[in-house]
Each structure stands twice: as C-alpha cells, then as structure tokens.
Design an enzyme around this catalytic site. Structure first.
Site, PDB file in Angstrom:
ATOM      1  N   GLU A  20       0.760  -1.134  -0.193  1.00 27.41           N
ATOM      2  CA  GLU A  20      -0.126  -0.149   0.027  1.00 27.41           C
ATOM      3  C   GLU A  20       0.927   1.169  -0.102  1.00 27.41           C
ATOM      4  OE1 GLU A  20      -1.525   1.661   3.375  1.00 27.41           O
ATOM      5  OE2 GLU A  20      -1.420  -0.230   4.673  1.00 27.41           O
ATOM      6  N   ASP A  43     -11.535  -0.655   5.766  1.00 25.65           N
ATOM      7  CA  ASP A  43     -10.704  -1.758   5.699  1.00 25.65           C
ATOM      8  C   ASP A  43     -11.678  -3.043   5.970  1.00 25.65           C
ATOM      9  OD1 ASP A  43      -8.743  -0.115   5.152  1.00 25.65           O
ATOM     10  OD2 ASP A  43      -7.602  -0.563   6.896  1.00 25.65           O
ATOM     11  N   LYS A  87      -3.204  -1.747  15.816  1.00 28.25           N
ATOM     12  CA  LYS A  87      -2.916  -1.061  16.845  1.00 28.25           C
ATOM     13  C   LYS A  87      -3.914  -0.715  17.820  1.00 28.25           C
ATOM     14  CE  LYS A  87       0.813   1.873  14.842  1.00 28.25           C
ATOM     15  NZ  LYS A  87       0.679   2.080  13.397  1.00 28.25           N
TER      16      LYS A  87
HETATM   17  N1  PSU Z   1      -2.899   1.467  10.811  1.00 30.44           N
HETATM   18  C1  PSU Z   1      -1.784   1.262  11.057  1.00 30.44           C
HETATM   19  N2  PSU Z   1      -1.076   1.728  10.202  1.00 30.44           N
HETATM   20  C2  PSU Z   1      -1.588   2.464   8.857  1.00 30.44           C
HETATM   21  C3  PSU Z   1      -2.863   2.590   8.689  1.00 30.44           C
HETATM   22  C4  PSU Z   1      -3.547   1.901   9.685  1.00 30.44           C
HETATM   23  O1  PSU Z   1      -1.317   0.858  12.087  1.00 30.44           O
HETATM   24  O2  PSU Z   1      -0.766   2.818   8.085  1.00 30.44           O
HETATM   25  C5  PSU Z   1      -3.513   2.930   7.518  1.00 30.44           C
HETATM   26  C6  PSU Z   1      -3.936   1.981   6.387  1.00 30.44           C
HETATM   27  O3  PSU Z   1      -3.372   2.581   5.340  1.00 30.44           O
HETATM   28  C7  PSU Z   1      -5.258   1.762   6.666  1.00 30.44           C
HETATM   29  C8  PSU Z   1      -5.519   3.265   7.039  1.00 30.44           C
HETATM   30  O4  PSU Z   1      -5.732   1.051   5.719  1.00 30.44           O
HETATM   31  O5  PSU Z   1      -4.714   3.669   7.912  1.00 30.44           O
HETATM   32  C9  PSU Z   1      -6.949   2.941   7.690  1.00 30.44           C
HETATM   33  O6  PSU Z   1      -7.387   4.290   7.919  1.00 30.44           O
HETATM   34  P1  PSU Z   1      -9.092   4.583   8.439  1.00 30.44           P
HETATM   35  O7  PSU Z   1      -8.902   4.143  10.070  1.00 30.44           O
HETATM   36  O8  PSU Z   1      -9.386   6.183   7.962  1.00 30.44           O
HETATM   37  O9  PSU Z   1      -9.972   3.565   7.820  1.00 30.44           O
END
Ligand code: PSU
Ligand code: MN
Length: 305
Positions: A25, A143, A160
């Site tokens: 990604e 996701d 996390k």
């Molecule tokens: N969590 C991590 N590292 C990341 C991300 C999430 O520990 O880099 C990034 C990834 O690209 C994930 C996105 O798909 O954040 C999720 O964002 P949101 O919570 O806004 O859906």
C-alpha cells in the site's frame, strides 16, 4: 482490463506467467512514516519481496490512474509529498479518477486495485478497524468491509490498540472474515506480540496459508482473509510505553476535535512522535517481516493455484 488501471510491465508479465506477486500500500508511505525513512522503507520492502521470490507491486493513484506497481521515482514522489496526498478509501476512488488526482491507497483501496490487477497477496503494517468509542462515533474503518468482500489475503502485524481490538474481531466475525495467526493464537497488537484477544486459527507455514486461501477460493467465497503476523520479539516494544503514548494521543485527538478520515493519520503520527525513534524502528521491522511472509506465501500459492 479496467480503463483506469495501469499495471507496471514487470508486474503484468509476472501475473500473466502465474509467478508470485505481492501488493503493497501507499498510505503507509505518505501518511504512515516520515520522509525519508518512508521512501527507504518502501524501496527496501520491495527488495525483500524480490529476495523471497516474488515481484513487488506498490499500489497508488497517480493523476487519476490506478497504479499496480510504481517506479522508484514514483515512490520517491509519494514519500516526499507525504500527507499532502489525499488518503484514498473506496468512496474516494471514483472522484480521484474523474478529476485526475493523486491518492494514497489504504488497505481498502490497495485490495481493490490489487484484485483488479489479479494480485492475490498483499503485505502491510497494520489495518484499520473499529475505533475506541465507535458506539458513539460510528468510526469503523472501510478496511473491514473490504476484507469481507474482496478476495485478497492481507498480511499484517495485527492492529494498533488505537482501535478497540475486541470490537474489531467481533466485526470481522460478523462479516465472515477468516482471521489467522502466524505462529500464534493471540491477535498481535502491531508494536507488541500480545493483545489478550484470542483468535481461532494458528498457521505455521506459508504453504498452510496458501492452502487456506486456495480453499476459500475453491469454496466460491468472494471475501478476503486476514493474516496477523506478530512483530519479531527483538523489535517489539514495552507494552506500558506504547499504551501510555496511545492513551495520550487519543486524548489529544478528542481535545482537538479531530475526526473522520483524519483520525487514524493523526493517531499514528502522534504515537510515533511520543515514542520517538523506537516506534519507527519497530514499525519498519514489522513491515519487513510481513513482506517476507507475503512473498513466501505468494510463492507457495503460485504452485497450487
Ligand atoms: N493502521 C496502522 N498503520 C497504517 C494505517 C492504519 O497501524 O498505516 C493506515 C492503512 O492505510 C489503513 C488506514 O488502511 O490507515 C485506515 O484508515 P481509516 O482508519 O481511516 O480507515
Ligand atoms: Mn474512520
């Protein structure tokens, strides 16, 4: 082929020959790490994938084109532009394509573009999930929905604990997403190997991962599969240090009124700042570890496909 999709020639040839390919990604480059470590890491990850027998395909949106495979120059461009690049989730893709703009692909959009290109295995750091307090905010990462309906295997180091890990597992169960632990029956929490949350399936080799994914395909399931690979012991962080940083980052996030798509990048950056270089080093190492496993799994899958 999709009119918005560009596949790098090396990647297209590997796919056509049935050779192993691993998707990566770009949000992790633009939003997940500071420059220049983000670019160094992205290039090193590609090299690790090659060393382990697969072709890397870093995924991004550039000038409205969906890119499966980036040149080193394009990776440098993404790393330098950093958080100025829009974070692109499923809802953003159509508008970015129509306008000819750039987008950093999250787990969601990397899965979408990988699937369009015919790539089945994807390595990353951490996935999005159900945020703490989601009962109020309804902040649940796209996701999880993508894992429910796009047939790509995502190899990560868990999630996390900026998230509610228990609710994240519940959501994945509801949506029918298999969650596998690599050498573990406990969900890893990214910086640490332990979360206290159990998962049902421990898998101990790339071959076993490939077989599980093949069975999902043969059953006619259209969804993905989540593989959680714990950070190597020597790079894991003390739980109290990381918990304190996460609690503080979440408090600041609330105080500053940050919400929506900015929440995750804010929390990631703040936790990284609060824990200094240690968390960055851990983050880099766990991505390398996932890249190795993904390349070997893609190689195993190519033999039984
Ligand atoms: N969590 C991590 N590292 C990341 C991300 C999430 O520990 O880099 C990034 C990834 O690209 C994930 C996105 O798909 O954040 C999720 O964002 P949101 O919570 O806004 O859906
Ligand atoms: Mn969100």
């Amino acid at each position: 082929m999709n009119p918005y999709l560009d596949i790098l020639p090396e990647v297209a040839e590997a796919i056509a020959d049935g050779r192993p390919v691993v998707a990566l990604e770009s949000t992790i480059i633009s939003h997940g790490m500071p420059y220049p470590q983000n670019v160094e890491t992205a290039l090193r990850v590609e090299q690790i994938i090659r060393e382990n027998g697969a072709v890397p395909a870093t995924i991004a949106v550039i000038g409205g084109r969906l890119k499966a495979g980036l040149s080193p120059e394009e990776i440098e461009y993404f790393g330098k532009k950093g958080r100025a690049i829009a974070k692109a989730s499923r809802r953003d893709l159509a508008v970015l394509c129509a306008r000819g703009e750039d987008g950093a692909t999250t787990v969601t959009t990397t899965m979408i573009i990988a699937h369009m290109a015919g790539i089945k295995i994807f390595a990353t750091g951490g996935i999005g999930g159900v945020h703490r307090g989601a009962a109020e905010t309804m902040d649940i990462s796209a996701d999880l929905e993508e894992l429910a309906h796009t047939p790509v295997m995502v190899i990560c180091a868990g999630a996390k604990s900026i998230l509610d890990l228990g609710l994240t597992l519940e959501y994945l169960e509801t949506r029918g997403v298999p969650v596998l632990g690599y050498g573990t029956k406990e969900l890893p929490a990214f910086y640490t190997r332990h979360s206290g949350f159990g998962i049902d399936y421990e898998v101990d080799s790339p071959e076993e991962l490939a077989q599980a994914f093949k069975a999902s395909h043969d059953l006619g399931f259209s969804g993905g599969m989540l593989v959680t690979n714990p950070i190597p012991e020597e790079y894991s962080m003390p739980k109290d240090v990381i918990d304190a940083a996460i609690d503080r980052a979440i408090k600041e996030c609330e105080e500053q009124g940050i919400r929506g798509k900015d929440t995750t990048p804010f929390l990631l950056a703040r936790v990284a700042e609060l824990t200094g270089g240690d968390s960055l080093a851990s983050n880099i190492q766990l991505v390398f570890n996932n890249a190795r496993l993904a390349a070997r799994t893609a190689a195993a899958y190519s033999l039984i496909e």
